[in-house]
Motif scaffolding. Sequence first.
Motif, mmCIF file in Angstrom:
data_model
loop_
_atom_site.group_PDB
_atom_site.id
_atom_site.type_symbol
_atom_site.label_atom_id
_atom_site.label_comp_id
_atom_site.label_asym_id
_atom_site.label_seq_id
_atom_site.Cartn_x
_atom_site.Cartn_y
_atom_site.Cartn_z
ATOM 1 N N PHE A 275 0.819 -1.210 0.000
ATOM 2 C CA PHE A 275 0.000 0.000 0.000
ATOM 3 C C PHE A 275 0.853 1.261 0.000
ATOM 4 O O PHE A 275 0.369 2.338 -0.351
ATOM 5 C CB PHE A 275 -0.946 0.000 1.201
ATOM 6 C CG PHE A 275 -2.001 -1.065 1.101
ATOM 7 C CD1 PHE A 275 -3.197 -0.823 0.456
ATOM 8 C CD2 PHE A 275 -1.774 -2.325 1.638
ATOM 9 C CE1 PHE A 275 -4.165 -1.807 0.346
ATOM 10 C CE2 PHE A 275 -2.732 -3.317 1.533
ATOM 11 C CZ PHE A 275 -3.935 -3.059 0.885
ATOM 12 N N LEU A 276 2.108 1.139 0.384
ATOM 13 C CA LEU A 276 2.986 2.304 0.428
ATOM 14 C C LEU A 276 3.588 2.650 -0.934
ATOM 15 O O LEU A 276 4.183 3.708 -1.089
ATOM 16 C CB LEU A 276 4.112 2.080 1.440
ATOM 17 C CG LEU A 276 3.690 2.184 2.897
ATOM 18 C CD1 LEU A 276 4.848 1.828 3.811
ATOM 19 C CD2 LEU A 276 3.180 3.575 3.216
ATOM 20 N N GLN A 277 3.437 1.772 -1.905
ATOM 21 C CA GLN A 277 4.036 2.017 -3.216
ATOM 22 C C GLN A 277 3.503 3.299 -3.851
ATOM 23 O O GLN A 277 4.260 4.074 -4.426
ATOM 24 C CB GLN A 277 3.805 0.826 -4.144
ATOM 25 C CG GLN A 277 4.547 0.935 -5.460
ATOM 26 C CD GLN A 277 6.053 1.010 -5.277
ATOM 27 O OE1 GLN A 277 6.631 0.223 -4.545
ATOM 28 N NE2 GLN A 277 6.682 1.978 -5.920
ATOM 29 N N LEU A 278 2.212 3.539 -3.725
ATOM 30 C CA LEU A 278 1.612 4.760 -4.270
ATOM 31 C C LEU A 278 2.270 5.999 -3.664
ATOM 32 O O LEU A 278 2.630 6.941 -4.382
ATOM 33 C CB LEU A 278 0.104 4.778 -3.999
ATOM 34 C CG LEU A 278 -0.652 6.023 -4.435
ATOM 35 C CD1 LEU A 278 -0.691 6.116 -5.952
ATOM 36 C CD2 LEU A 278 -2.063 6.003 -3.869
ATOM 37 N N ALA A 279 2.448 5.987 -2.354
ATOM 38 C CA ALA A 279 3.065 7.134 -1.681
ATOM 39 C C ALA A 279 4.528 7.278 -2.077
ATOM 40 O O ALA A 279 5.008 8.396 -2.307
ATOM 41 C CB ALA A 279 2.937 6.988 -0.167
ATOM 42 N N GLN A 280 5.245 6.165 -2.185
ATOM 43 C CA GLN A 280 6.658 6.234 -2.556
ATOM 44 C C GLN A 280 6.816 6.746 -3.993
ATOM 45 O O GLN A 280 7.708 7.529 -4.273
ATOM 46 C CB GLN A 280 7.328 4.874 -2.380
ATOM 47 C CG GLN A 280 8.835 4.923 -2.404
ATOM 48 C CD GLN A 280 9.425 5.838 -1.330
ATOM 49 O OE1 GLN A 280 9.043 5.812 -0.178
ATOM 50 N NE2 GLN A 280 10.362 6.665 -1.726
ATOM 51 N N ASP A 281 5.933 6.319 -4.881
ATOM 52 C CA ASP A 281 5.955 6.827 -6.254
ATOM 53 C C ASP A 281 5.703 8.343 -6.270
ATOM 54 O O ASP A 281 6.337 9.079 -7.022
ATOM 55 C CB ASP A 281 4.915 6.126 -7.119
ATOM 56 C CG ASP A 281 5.260 4.675 -7.402
ATOM 57 O OD1 ASP A 281 6.422 4.265 -7.158
ATOM 58 O OD2 ASP A 281 4.362 3.940 -7.867
ATOM 59 N N TYR A 282 4.774 8.775 -5.440
ATOM 60 C CA TYR A 282 4.459 10.202 -5.340
ATOM 61 C C TYR A 282 5.675 10.987 -4.865
ATOM 62 O O TYR A 282 6.012 12.036 -5.419
ATOM 63 C CB TYR A 282 3.278 10.395 -4.386
ATOM 64 C CG TYR A 282 2.966 11.828 -4.061
ATOM 65 C CD1 TYR A 282 2.368 12.655 -5.003
ATOM 66 C CD2 TYR A 282 3.264 12.353 -2.808
ATOM 67 C CE1 TYR A 282 2.074 13.969 -4.705
ATOM 68 C CE2 TYR A 282 2.973 13.670 -2.505
ATOM 69 C CZ TYR A 282 2.378 14.473 -3.454
ATOM 70 O OH TYR A 282 2.095 15.774 -3.153
ATOM 71 N N ILE A 283 6.364 10.468 -3.853
ATOM 72 C CA ILE A 283 7.550 11.136 -3.317
ATOM 73 C C ILE A 283 8.638 11.231 -4.380
ATOM 74 O O ILE A 283 9.334 12.234 -4.491
ATOM 75 C CB ILE A 283 8.066 10.388 -2.071
ATOM 76 C CG1 ILE A 283 7.062 10.505 -0.926
ATOM 77 C CG2 ILE A 283 9.427 10.918 -1.639
ATOM 78 C CD1 ILE A 283 7.337 9.562 0.220
ATOM 79 N N VAL B 139 0.003 8.795 2.022
ATOM 80 C CA VAL B 139 0.050 7.519 2.754
ATOM 81 C C VAL B 139 -1.345 7.185 3.277
ATOM 82 O O VAL B 139 -1.821 6.059 3.125
ATOM 83 C CB VAL B 139 1.074 7.573 3.903
ATOM 84 C CG1 VAL B 139 0.944 6.353 4.800
ATOM 85 C CG2 VAL B 139 2.490 7.664 3.351
ATOM 86 N N PHE B 140 -2.008 8.155 3.874
ATOM 87 C CA PHE B 140 -3.350 7.933 4.413
ATOM 88 C C PHE B 140 -4.308 7.474 3.318
ATOM 89 O O PHE B 140 -5.077 6.523 3.497
ATOM 90 C CB PHE B 140 -3.863 9.206 5.090
ATOM 91 C CG PHE B 140 -5.235 9.065 5.682
ATOM 92 C CD1 PHE B 140 -5.524 8.099 6.623
ATOM 93 C CD2 PHE B 140 -6.249 9.924 5.293
ATOM 94 C CE1 PHE B 140 -6.799 7.975 7.162
ATOM 95 C CE2 PHE B 140 -7.523 9.811 5.824
ATOM 96 C CZ PHE B 140 -7.791 8.837 6.767
ATOM 97 N N THR B 141 -4.251 8.120 2.168
ATOM 98 C CA THR B 141 -5.102 7.738 1.045
ATOM 99 C C THR B 141 -4.823 6.303 0.610
ATOM 100 O O THR B 141 -5.742 5.531 0.368
ATOM 101 C CB THR B 141 -4.886 8.698 -0.146
ATOM 102 O OG1 THR B 141 -5.232 10.021 0.279
ATOM 103 C CG2 THR B 141 -5.728 8.308 -1.336
ATOM 104 N N SER B 142 -3.555 5.939 0.554
ATOM 105 C CA SER B 142 -3.223 4.584 0.100
ATOM 106 C C SER B 142 -3.584 3.524 1.135
ATOM 107 O O SER B 142 -3.829 2.371 0.780
ATOM 108 C CB SER B 142 -1.742 4.488 -0.285
ATOM 109 O OG SER B 142 -0.912 4.729 0.819
ATOM 110 N N PHE B 143 -3.656 3.894 2.408
ATOM 111 C CA PHE B 143 -4.003 2.940 3.469
ATOM 112 C C PHE B 143 -5.503 2.847 3.741
ATOM 113 O O PHE B 143 -5.932 2.048 4.567
ATOM 114 C CB PHE B 143 -3.297 3.310 4.779
ATOM 115 C CG PHE B 143 -1.911 2.761 4.907
ATOM 116 C CD1 PHE B 143 -1.581 1.504 4.438
ATOM 117 C CD2 PHE B 143 -0.926 3.506 5.531
ATOM 118 C CE1 PHE B 143 -0.300 0.999 4.575
ATOM 119 C CE2 PHE B 143 0.357 3.010 5.667
ATOM 120 C CZ PHE B 143 0.672 1.757 5.188
#
Length: 129
Positions: free
Chosen positions: A65-73, A88-92
């Motif tokens: 689930f953290l992949q989306l946030a890491q891609d964003y970063i 992160v909250f959105t992806s979780f």
Amino acid sequence: MEFKHLVEAAEKWCSGNPFDLIFAEENDERRLDFYAEPGVSFYVLCPGGTDTFHVWSESEDCLPFLQLAQDYISSCGKKTLLEVLEKVFTSFRPLLGLPDLDDDSFEHYHADMEGEPGSDHQQMGVSQQ
């Protein structure tokens, strides 16, 4: 940004969602650890200089689930801690049992794009015959 300001921003962010800031350390690395029931945890490594934020979890259930946030970063432009935490909250949301957010502005944009081109599109030199 000073680490104490990052901690304050993280605590304020936690007041509006199910996560708690459970650990903050500046000694070895600038790290903020977050936890929410049912067993959703992650941490953020904060930049110290030109580095960027990094999110990770020691829970294998949380990592995908953290992949989306890491891609964003990793995408262009500097990110703030609050922007990273919101991503992160959105992806979780599915792990937390929360419904997905509908991005009304995105849907509205696509609703405008559907259908036949309007008269303003005919001014672009494309003849419709």
